[in-house]
Design a protein around this motif. Sequence first.
Motif, short mmCIF file in Angstrom:
data_model
loop_
_atom_site.label_atom_id
_atom_site.label_comp_id
_atom_site.label_asym_id
_atom_site.label_seq_id
_atom_site.Cartn_x
_atom_site.Cartn_y
_atom_site.Cartn_z
N UNK A 100 0.84 -1.21 0.00
CA UNK A 100 0.00 0.00 0.00
C UNK A 100 0.87 1.25 0.00
N UNK A 101 1.92 1.25 0.82
CA UNK A 101 2.83 2.40 0.87
C UNK A 101 3.48 2.63 -0.49
N UNK A 102 3.90 1.54 -1.13
CA UNK A 102 4.52 1.65 -2.45
C UNK A 102 3.51 2.17 -3.47
N UNK A 103 2.27 1.72 -3.36
CA UNK A 103 1.23 2.19 -4.28
C UNK A 103 0.94 3.67 -4.07
N UNK A 104 0.97 4.11 -2.82
CA UNK A 104 0.74 5.53 -2.53
C UNK A 104 1.83 6.39 -3.14
N UNK A 105 3.07 5.91 -3.02
CA UNK A 105 4.19 6.63 -3.63
C UNK A 105 4.03 6.65 -5.14
N UNK A 106 3.65 5.51 -5.70
CA UNK A 106 3.46 5.44 -7.15
C UNK A 106 2.36 6.35 -7.64
N UNK A 107 1.29 6.47 -6.86
CA UNK A 107 0.18 7.33 -7.26
C UNK A 107 0.58 8.80 -7.24
N UNK A 108 1.28 9.21 -6.19
CA UNK A 108 1.65 10.62 -6.07
C UNK A 108 2.71 11.03 -7.08
N UNK A 109 3.52 10.04 -7.50
CA UNK A 109 4.59 10.38 -8.45
C UNK A 109 4.19 10.13 -9.91
N UNK A 110 3.02 9.49 -10.10
CA UNK A 110 2.62 9.13 -11.46
C UNK A 110 2.37 10.36 -12.33
N UNK A 111 1.76 11.37 -11.73
CA UNK A 111 1.44 12.57 -12.53
C UNK A 111 2.71 13.37 -12.80
N UNK A 118 -0.65 18.64 -23.61
CA UNK A 118 -1.92 18.10 -23.13
C UNK A 118 -1.88 16.58 -23.17
N UNK A 119 -1.27 16.02 -24.23
CA UNK A 119 -1.17 14.57 -24.34
C UNK A 119 -0.39 13.96 -23.19
N UNK A 120 0.73 14.62 -22.83
CA UNK A 120 1.52 14.13 -21.69
C UNK A 120 0.70 14.17 -20.41
N UNK A 121 -0.03 15.25 -20.24
CA UNK A 121 -0.84 15.38 -19.02
C UNK A 121 -1.91 14.29 -18.95
N UNK A 122 -2.54 14.01 -20.09
CA UNK A 122 -3.58 12.98 -20.12
C UNK A 122 -2.99 11.59 -19.81
N UNK A 123 -1.82 11.32 -20.39
CA UNK A 123 -1.18 10.03 -20.12
C UNK A 123 -0.84 9.87 -18.64
N UNK A 124 -0.29 10.95 -18.08
CA UNK A 124 0.10 10.89 -16.68
C UNK A 124 -1.12 10.84 -15.76
N UNK A 125 -2.20 11.51 -16.17
CA UNK A 125 -3.43 11.44 -15.39
C UNK A 125 -3.98 10.02 -15.42
N UNK A 126 -3.87 9.37 -16.58
CA UNK A 126 -4.32 7.98 -16.68
C UNK A 126 -3.53 7.07 -15.77
N UNK A 127 -2.21 7.31 -15.70
CA UNK A 127 -1.37 6.51 -14.80
C UNK A 127 -1.77 6.74 -13.35
N UNK A 128 -2.11 7.98 -13.02
CA UNK A 128 -2.52 8.30 -11.65
C UNK A 128 -3.79 7.55 -11.28
N UNK A 129 -4.76 7.54 -12.21
CA UNK A 129 -6.01 6.83 -11.96
C UNK A 129 -5.76 5.34 -11.78
N UNK A 130 -4.91 4.77 -12.64
CA UNK A 130 -4.58 3.35 -12.54
C UNK A 130 -3.91 3.03 -11.21
N UNK A 132 -4.18 4.72 -8.46
CA UNK A 132 -5.18 4.86 -7.39
C UNK A 132 -6.05 3.60 -7.31
N UNK A 133 -6.35 3.00 -8.47
CA UNK A 133 -7.14 1.77 -8.48
C UNK A 133 -6.40 0.62 -7.81
N UNK A 134 -5.12 0.50 -8.11
CA UNK A 134 -4.30 -0.54 -7.48
C UNK A 134 -4.24 -0.31 -5.97
N UNK A 135 -4.04 0.94 -5.60
CA UNK A 135 -3.96 1.27 -4.17
C UNK A 135 -5.26 0.93 -3.45
N UNK A 136 -6.38 1.27 -4.09
CA UNK A 136 -7.67 0.97 -3.48
C UNK A 136 -7.90 -0.52 -3.30
#
Length: 212
Positions: A100-111, A118-130, A132-136
């Motif tokens: 969980x701790x590793x997932x939290x770090x991954x979520x905060x650093x994904x963006x 805009x494309x880079x932002x969308x890709x990084x936002x997608x990674x953040x959502x993914x 967050x799903x793993x963390x949940x």
Amino acid sequence: WWQSAKLAANAAAAKTRVAAATAKLRAEVALVDREINGRKKQFGVEMYDHMSPLISSVDFYTGPMYDDDEMTELVRPLLIVTHKEVAALEAKVCQLKEDVSAAEVGRTSAYGAGAESVGDKLKKAGKTVASAGVEGKLKAELLVLQNKVTATKQEMGIELFGQFAMLEDRENWLPKDRVVRSIYDSCRQDIEAIELKRRQKQQELAERGFNG
């Protein structure tokens, strides 16, 4: 005719009220039963948390617990089994907490910072959502495991309380250790108070012509 219909309606209403009151009493008896069971489970958590440090003692497997042979004979086998189950679950809990701790770090650093388009932002936002799903998902699994740890201790309490109460009733036995005695006495007093409520409700049912 009208008087007969009125009497029939009143009788039906009275029958409905009796049925509703009876159903309510039966539901209350079921709730009391769950309350008794819940108190025994609480007893298990308290007893396990108090006694489990003894397992690390070199004398645990050979000597009496709290200089009480009767309690040792009752408790030690059950405590050993429960401890093995709890230890295995807690090892998984520790691993999941790390995940969980590793997932939290991954979520905060994904963006990240400094997205150039805009494309880079969308890709990084997608990674953040993914992420967050793993963390949940990991947090949900962690909660399930933590509940299993508690449930394992609780199941010990249901069995152990029954054995303690049986020995007290048959042989007037009580634990020698003051802390164990206090935990047990508190639980037994609580359960006796709850059982009194149950008997009262069963008496009400009996007076209505039903068995509790």
